[in-house]
Enzyme design. Structure first.
Site, PDB file in Angstrom:
ATOM      1  N   ASN A  82     -22.797  -0.889  12.503  1.00  0.00           N
ATOM      2  CA  ASN A  82     -22.093  -1.345  13.712  1.00  0.00           C
ATOM      3  C   ASN A  82     -23.013  -2.300  14.471  1.00  0.00           C
ATOM      4  OD1 ASN A  82     -20.744  -1.654  16.119  1.00  0.00           O
ATOM      5  ND2 ASN A  82     -21.110   0.449  16.836  1.00  0.00           N
ATOM      6  N   TRP A  83     -22.682  -3.576  14.401  1.00  0.00           N
ATOM      7  CA  TRP A  83     -23.553  -4.587  15.029  1.00  0.00           C
ATOM      8  C   TRP A  83     -23.414  -4.605  16.546  1.00  0.00           C
ATOM      9  CZ3 TRP A  83     -22.485  -9.461  11.455  1.00  0.00           C
ATOM     10  CH2 TRP A  83     -23.016  -9.197  10.183  1.00  0.00           C
ATOM     11  N   LYS A  84     -22.394  -3.966  17.070  1.00  0.00           N
ATOM     12  CA  LYS A  84     -22.120  -3.983  18.523  1.00  0.00           C
ATOM     13  C   LYS A  84     -22.071  -5.443  19.008  1.00  0.00           C
ATOM     14  CE  LYS A  84     -24.438   0.418  18.805  1.00  0.00           C
ATOM     15  NZ  LYS A  84     -24.952   1.466  19.647  1.00  0.00           N
ATOM     16  N   HIS A 124     -15.468   4.981  19.778  1.00  0.00           N
ATOM     17  CA  HIS A 124     -16.939   4.942  19.844  1.00  0.00           C
ATOM     18  C   HIS A 124     -17.384   5.409  21.236  1.00  0.00           C
ATOM     19  CE1 HIS A 124     -21.042   3.422  19.999  1.00  0.00           C
ATOM     20  NE2 HIS A 124     -21.001   3.447  18.676  1.00  0.00           N
ATOM     21  N   GLU A 159     -19.512   4.351  23.249  1.00  0.00           N
ATOM     22  CA  GLU A 159     -19.657   3.293  24.274  1.00  0.00           C
ATOM     23  C   GLU A 159     -18.290   2.918  24.844  1.00  0.00           C
ATOM     24  OE1 GLU A 159     -22.071   0.728  21.815  1.00  0.00           O
ATOM     25  OE2 GLU A 159     -23.651   2.240  21.954  1.00  0.00           O
ATOM     26  N   GLU A 217     -20.979  11.415  16.127  1.00  0.00           N
ATOM     27  CA  GLU A 217     -22.084  10.696  16.757  1.00  0.00           C
ATOM     28  C   GLU A 217     -22.446  11.383  18.076  1.00  0.00           C
ATOM     29  OE1 GLU A 217     -22.357   6.419  15.306  1.00  0.00           O
ATOM     30  OE2 GLU A 217     -20.871   6.405  16.889  1.00  0.00           O
ATOM     31  N   GLY A 243     -28.669   5.182  20.056  1.00  0.00           N
ATOM     32  CA  GLY A 243     -29.530   4.161  20.651  1.00  0.00           C
ATOM     33  C   GLY A 243     -30.716   4.742  21.412  1.00  0.00           C
ATOM     34  N   SER A 272     -29.122   7.006  15.878  1.00  0.00           N
ATOM     35  CA  SER A 272     -30.516   6.671  15.550  1.00  0.00           C
ATOM     36  C   SER A 272     -30.864   6.889  14.082  1.00  0.00           C
ATOM     37  CB  SER A 272     -31.477   7.432  16.471  1.00  0.00           C
ATOM     38  OG  SER A 272     -31.288   7.001  17.807  1.00  0.00           O
ATOM     39  N   GLY A 310     -26.203   1.958  14.044  1.00  0.00           N
ATOM     40  CA  GLY A 310     -26.156   0.916  15.070  1.00  0.00           C
ATOM     41  C   GLY A 310     -27.389   0.029  14.985  1.00  0.00           C
ATOM     42  N   GLY A 311     -28.395   0.339  15.800  1.00  0.00           N
ATOM     43  CA  GLY A 311     -29.595  -0.500  15.934  1.00  0.00           C
ATOM     44  C   GLY A 311     -30.222  -0.914  14.609  1.00  0.00           C
TER      45      GLY A 311
HETATM   46  C1  PEP Z   1     -23.688   3.586  16.952  1.00  0.00           C
HETATM   47  O1  PEP Z   1     -23.594   2.746  17.821  1.00  0.00           O
HETATM   48  O2  PEP Z   1     -22.665   3.954  16.356  1.00  0.00           O
HETATM   49  C2  PEP Z   1     -25.000   4.133  16.646  1.00  0.00           C
HETATM   50  C3  PEP Z   1     -25.051   5.196  15.891  1.00  0.00           C
HETATM   51  O3  PEP Z   1     -26.105   3.511  17.193  1.00  0.00           O
HETATM   52  P1  PEP Z   1     -27.651   3.790  16.857  1.00  0.00           P
HETATM   53  O4  PEP Z   1     -27.778   3.867  15.367  1.00  0.00           O
HETATM   54  O5  PEP Z   1     -28.387   2.622  17.432  1.00  0.00           O
HETATM   55  O6  PEP Z   1     -28.011   5.080  17.507  1.00  0.00           O
END
Ligand code: PEP
Length: 264
Positions: A20-22, A106, A108, A178, A184, A224, A245-246
């Site tokens: 997920n590039w956000k 999600h 966010e 999640e 994050g 993470s 994500g990151g």
């Molecule tokens: C996400 O945004 O779905 C996510 C899991 O982010 P991160 O890996 O950065 O925690």
């Protein structure tokens, strides 16, 4: 390929790894990433993989990845099919540019944009109506975990998001667990902690939709995930994939995650 879930002796699932590039990367960087991924995954059949670029990159990236087995997912969708919803994007538009999946619910979206379970439920129904596959995200906050409410929260998000949807409509559903406190933050759920919640989710799904459906359901873990912890997370019997994500916004680290879970 590993054996997973209920009836572990019969269910074979390839790990499903989605990035997920956000709201990150430029179009140029996204295009370059997609090209590298297409080449990097050539001949790699033991993993399923997908990316979630920004809406405005979708068309370009779907063209690059057309015909190879890397899924492209949108990061969001509106619940209405069309109309006066300035700034929103419909399920059909997403499908038309070539996406197969869409992230829905999600954390966010839930926490920054105040999306409710019933709005999320409407989005899932709309996505399914055009055969766009939802990656339905659920997870508890730190406060909820510390108050011992993880299971209640998971159960109510699951039931709310899937309300009035029948098993035959849900064939392509993916659930992503999640924990909000792990997204994050650099804090990953312990593999055993994640596995316990995945097992709880699968049991609820089994009660609602039957054991076979639950056994085949993909449940991803997100929060993470990094190249260093991906393999250990994927080794858990109830974890069928990862939502990253990151660590998915640089090609090198995303590829390392894919490589970590494809080697046994
Ligand atoms: C996400 O945004 O779905 C996510 C899991 O982010 P991160 O890996 O950065 O925690």
């Amino acid at each position: 390929m590993r054996l997973k879930g209920y009836h572990a002796e019969t269910i074979m699932k390839k790990p499903f790894i989605v990035g997920n590039w956000k709201m990150n990367l430029t179009l140029k960087q996204g295009v370059e990433f997609a090209r590298l991924l297409k080449n990097g995954l050539k001949g790699k059949r033991e993993v399923l993989c997908g990316i979630c670029p920004s809406f405005v990159f979708l068309s370009e990236i779907c063209k690059i990845l057309e015909g190879c087995n890397i899924c492209v997912a949108a990061q969001n969708v509106h619940s209405e099919t069309n109309g006066a919803y300035t700034g929103e994007v419909s399920a059909l538009m997403i499908k038309e540019v070539g996406c197969t999946h869409v992230l829905i619910g999600h954390s966010e979206r839930r926490h920054i944009f105040h999306e409710t379970d019933s709005f999320i439920n409407a989005k899932i129904k709309t996505a399914l109506s055009v055969t766009l596959k939802p990656i339905f995200c659920i997870g508890e906050t730190l406060e909820e975990r510390e108050a011992g409410r993880t299971k209640d929260v998971i159960q109510s998000q699951l039931k709310g998001g899937l309300r009035d949807i029948h098993a035959d409509q849900l064939e392509e559903l993916v659930i992503a667990y999640e924990p909000v406190w792990a997204i994050g933050t650099g804090k990953t759920a312990l593999p055993g902690q994640a596995n316990e919640v995945h097992s709880f989710i699968r049991n609820i799904v089994a009660d609602e939709y039957g054991k076979d459906f639950a056994a085949n359901l993909y449940i991803q873990y997100g929060g993470s995930v990094k190249p260093e912890n991906a393999k250990e997370l994927m080794a858990q019997p109830e974890i069928d994939g990862l939502l990253v994500g990151g660590a998915s916004i640089t090609f090198e680290s995303f590829l390392k995650i894919i490589e970590a879970v494809s080697k046994d």
